[in-house]
Write an enzyme that holds these catalytic residues in place. Sequence first.
Site, PDB file in Angstrom:
ATOM      1  CD  GLU A 186      -2.814  -1.172   2.413  1.00 14.66           C
ATOM      2  OE1 GLU A 186      -4.194  -2.030   1.718  1.00 14.66           O
ATOM      3  OE2 GLU A 186      -2.497  -0.776   3.376  1.00 14.66           O
ATOM      4  CD  GLU A 261      -4.059  -6.452   3.363  1.00 11.90           C
ATOM      5  OE1 GLU A 261      -4.770  -5.376   3.033  1.00 11.90           O
ATOM      6  OE2 GLU A 261      -2.996  -5.745   3.096  1.00 11.90           O
TER       7      GLU A 261
END
Length: 610
Positions: A186, A261
């Site tokens: 991320e 995710e």
Amino acid sequence: MKVSVSQLISVVSGMLLMAGSLGAQAQAKHTFALGNTDFMLDGKPLQMISGEMHCARIPREYWRDRMKMAKAMGLNTIGTYVFWNANEPVKGQFDFTGNNDIAAFVKMAKEEGLWVVLRPSPYACAEWEFGGYPWWLLKDSTLKVRSTDPKFLSAYTNYINHLAKQLVPLQVTHGGNILLVQIENEYGSYSDDKNYLDLNRKIFRDAGFDGVLFTCDGETQMPKGYLPGYLPAVNGLEDPAKVKELINKYHNGKGPYYIAEWYPGWFDHWGDKHARTDAAQAAKTLDQILGAGVSINMYMFHGGTTRGFMNGANMGRNEPYAPQVSSYDYDAPLDEAGNATDKYYKFRDVIARHLPAGQKLPDVPAKKPTIAISNIKLSAYADVFDNLPKPVTAKKPICFEDLDQAYGFVLYRTQISNNGLLKLKELRDYAIVYLNGKQIATLDRRLKQDSLQLSNVPVNATLDILVENNGRINYGPYLADNRHGITQAVMLDGQEVFDWKMYRLPFADLGKFAYKMQPVTAMHPTLFKGTFNLSKLADTYLDMSGFGKGFVFLNGHNLGKYWQIGPQQTLYVPAGWLKKGMNEVVVFDELKVGHQMLQALNHAVLDRKM
């Protein structure tokens, strides 16, 4: 030397067996590659149905049990972060033993027929202290994590090289079960330096990670966080059509399509409600994703517990500091103790519909037994103020990192004689203030509290400020600003306060505390020790709802933190950490005294705010 016929037959038979074994090993090796739309395992499409678990959050005794639960739900892959600060707790001292033995975790997954997606990044986020970075990086206040700072890259490279010795042989390219390796996590939520991202790639390649590498980002963050030429997975996006469109856009018009995710649950902050998601709706979404041929990693399949002082915290430019609780139950398909939930069974039904023809799921292992334990007597007491170590003295207060302390507490002490506004500049994170040994206030970074008005201060009064690290920030723009304690100055009536003694209280172990049989009457931070006997062992949950704020050691294991504000009110005790016969429990409470009893329930309480 003469050889008999029987000896010759034995030798030849042994050689044939060895050749057969080597042949089987050679056949066991696989190829893994990126196709235009699918992951390709041995030249055939593989849809990864993965769930996240972290070895550091699950007692080693239960790794295999949790993996069997994963197989029974229909997972074929495990996703797992690797936490740098668990593996290198002190600079240059590496720990890949016990709960940190990531290689054993990966090998066990192979034994259970599970592939692995490895996420050593080394930035993890994960609601884990400092996002997985080791605290000692902060000892140099000029070092910038997650950047091209040479000091950071040197420490980072050294760690990855040591990690590689554990994990490179376990890649699918070497006959192992690691399919994918994530090189950043991320990153688009933090910055957009493609040169830094490429340095990540080079560090992993140079260390020997020669398989498929990938990055992952949220939908709007992917433009900043992906590395051209490498698979960009997406986080949090559920619409299969949008997943495919996004990955096509940043991966040369092709897949494979991977949600790194997908969130069937969520985590908790202290003082907030326990997070819950609708199981039926999540199952419907899972069905749509699998039906579209998209690979998926559930974050989390099984969260476990963030024990010790390893919880992280969130903080944004418009969001206050918010530390996470110790339970990482996550409202996941497997609960904190590894039991199947309603969500688990709904997901299992969905996955069963997408299995290849003729394939059946294993039976679900039985629910773990639990016990309640009543009337655990707390009969020995240690007033922390009576057990202080030798102090460090300095003109100005010193932060944790400059005191060479990772976690826990520091007691700051000085003498004052004036009334006025007492202000702790940049308090990190929670403070209890005492005047001449009497508790007069608490200050909480969550609530943006850093000041209190002092009046009627005697001459040469002793001012004590007990400061707790409530968890370093693990996500967002303040990741690099993570030094703890009193990080700037203490002001009284507009003037800086000098001449401090600092008492380090890391509570790494409790061996140096002297206990008395007389209860502590002063409102001081106190350790309460008790023992109890067991004739049978099972999971249990310490009920901390009558206590204030602190942590608990049981048979030498730090179970994690509790706080009266909730929502978590129990601490999970795995059966494997209990003993038949005598057990010892030590409760640290910084807010309340007078405890004489503790009890354990046969169920968790994770959703009660006080």
